[in-house]
Scaffold this motif. Structure first.
Motif, PDB file in Angstrom:
ATOM      1  N   TYR A  43       0.817  -1.206   0.000  1.00  0.00           N
ATOM      2  CA  TYR A  43       0.000   0.000   0.000  1.00  0.00           C
ATOM      3  C   TYR A  43       0.854   1.260   0.000  1.00  0.00           C
ATOM      4  O   TYR A  43       1.876   1.330   0.672  1.00  0.00           O
ATOM      5  N   VAL A  44       0.415   2.236  -0.775  1.00  0.00           N
ATOM      6  CA  VAL A  44       1.048   3.546  -0.860  1.00  0.00           C
ATOM      7  C   VAL A  44       0.045   4.547  -0.311  1.00  0.00           C
ATOM      8  O   VAL A  44      -1.115   4.561  -0.729  1.00  0.00           O
ATOM      9  N   TYR A  45       0.468   5.381   0.620  1.00  0.00           N
ATOM     10  CA  TYR A  45      -0.427   6.314   1.300  1.00  0.00           C
ATOM     11  C   TYR A  45      -0.098   7.748   0.919  1.00  0.00           C
ATOM     12  O   TYR A  45       1.063   8.100   0.752  1.00  0.00           O
ATOM     13  N   TYR A  46      -1.132   8.568   0.808  1.00  0.00           N
ATOM     14  CA  TYR A  46      -0.971  10.005   0.571  1.00  0.00           C
ATOM     15  C   TYR A  46      -2.132  10.733   1.231  1.00  0.00           C
ATOM     16  O   TYR A  46      -3.184  10.144   1.504  1.00  0.00           O
ATOM     17  N   LEU A  47      -1.925  12.010   1.535  1.00  0.00           N
ATOM     18  CA  LEU A  47      -2.898  12.782   2.288  1.00  0.00           C
ATOM     19  C   LEU A  47      -4.143  13.095   1.463  1.00  0.00           C
ATOM     20  O   LEU A  47      -4.052  13.445   0.293  1.00  0.00           O
ATOM     21  N   ASN A  48      -5.315  13.008   2.101  1.00  0.00           N
ATOM     22  CA  ASN A  48      -6.542  13.457   1.461  1.00  0.00           C
ATOM     23  C   ASN A  48      -6.806  14.907   1.876  1.00  0.00           C
ATOM     24  O   ASN A  48      -5.947  15.554   2.486  1.00  0.00           O
ATOM     25  N   LYS A  49      -7.962  15.426   1.552  1.00  0.00           N
ATOM     26  CA  LYS A  49      -8.260  16.836   1.828  1.00  0.00           C
ATOM     27  C   LYS A  49      -8.195  17.149   3.325  1.00  0.00           C
ATOM     28  O   LYS A  49      -7.604  18.146   3.734  1.00  0.00           O
ATOM     29  N   LYS A  50      -8.783  16.279   4.149  1.00  0.00           N
ATOM     30  CA  LYS A  50      -8.740  16.492   5.607  1.00  0.00           C
ATOM     31  C   LYS A  50      -7.302  16.479   6.127  1.00  0.00           C
ATOM     32  O   LYS A  50      -6.928  17.276   6.971  1.00  0.00           O
ATOM     33  N   GLY A  51      -6.495  15.554   5.615  1.00  0.00           N
ATOM     34  CA  GLY A  51      -5.100  15.451   6.036  1.00  0.00           C
ATOM     35  C   GLY A  51      -4.288  16.669   5.642  1.00  0.00           C
ATOM     36  O   GLY A  51      -3.466  17.156   6.410  1.00  0.00           O
ATOM     37  N   ARG A  52      -4.522  17.172   4.428  1.00  0.00           N
ATOM     38  CA  ARG A  52      -3.799  18.370   3.978  1.00  0.00           C
ATOM     39  C   ARG A  52      -4.181  19.571   4.831  1.00  0.00           C
ATOM     40  O   ARG A  52      -3.331  20.389   5.174  1.00  0.00           O
ATOM     41  N   GLU A  53      -5.464  19.693   5.175  1.00  0.00           N
ATOM     42  CA  GLU A  53      -5.905  20.806   6.028  1.00  0.00           C
ATOM     43  C   GLU A  53      -5.293  20.693   7.416  1.00  0.00           C
ATOM     44  O   GLU A  53      -4.910  21.702   8.014  1.00  0.00           O
ATOM     45  N   LEU A  54      -5.190  19.471   7.937  1.00  0.00           N
ATOM     46  CA  LEU A  54      -4.646  19.252   9.281  1.00  0.00           C
ATOM     47  C   LEU A  54      -3.184  19.669   9.378  1.00  0.00           C
ATOM     48  O   LEU A  54      -2.785  20.318  10.349  1.00  0.00           O
ATOM     49  N   VAL A  55      -2.374  19.312   8.380  1.00  0.00           N
ATOM     50  CA  VAL A  55      -0.948  19.625   8.433  1.00  0.00           C
ATOM     51  C   VAL A  55      -0.599  20.927   7.732  1.00  0.00           C
ATOM     52  O   VAL A  55       0.546  21.370   7.770  1.00  0.00           O
ATOM     53  N   GLY A  56      -1.557  21.541   7.058  1.00  0.00           N
ATOM     54  CA  GLY A  56      -1.310  22.812   6.394  1.00  0.00           C
ATOM     55  C   GLY A  56      -0.608  22.680   5.053  1.00  0.00           C
ATOM     56  O   GLY A  56       0.061  23.606   4.613  1.00  0.00           O
ATOM     57  N   ALA A  57      -0.766  21.541   4.416  1.00  0.00           N
ATOM     58  CA  ALA A  57      -0.147  21.331   3.100  1.00  0.00           C
ATOM     59  C   ALA A  57      -0.978  22.037   2.033  1.00  0.00           C
ATOM     60  O   ALA A  57      -2.196  21.957   2.036  1.00  0.00           O
ATOM     61  N   GLU A  58      -0.301  22.708   1.132  1.00  0.00           N
ATOM     62  CA  GLU A  58      -0.991  23.434   0.076  1.00  0.00           C
ATOM     63  C   GLU A  58      -1.079  22.618  -1.210  1.00  0.00           C
ATOM     64  O   GLU A  58      -1.994  22.800  -1.998  1.00  0.00           O
TER      65      GLU A  58
END
Length: 85
Positions: A43-58
């Protein structure tokens, strides 16, 4: 994870120093509301919308044919002990 775009479970284990596969799977299960995953040998994991908002990723990671290139780049990054450049 936002800096590296996507990571395999084994890459996350090496970065976090967690030797036990079951423990890493438990952690990833608890984080599942913040992650998307795709299967490529593992499995390969990447941030979804909630995850990006949580860590502040643009930057949003798009699943595409270059995902294997990202994973190889991450392996090199880990091999050289997380260089700044």
């Amino acid at each position: 994870m936002s800096k590296l775009d996507c990571l395999k479970r084994s890459q996350l284990q090496m970065i976090l120093g967690i030797p036990d596969v079951r423990m890493m799977n438990k952690i990833l299960y608890r984080m599942s509301r913040y992650l998307h995953h795709v299967y490529l040998d593992e499995y390969v994991y990447y941030l979804n919308k909630k995850g990006r908002e949580l860590v502040g990723a643009e930057r949003e990671f798009k699943k595409n044919s270059r995902i294997e290139h990202h994973l190889m780049r991450n392996d090199i990054y880990i091999f050289y002990h997380y260089p700044k450049d």
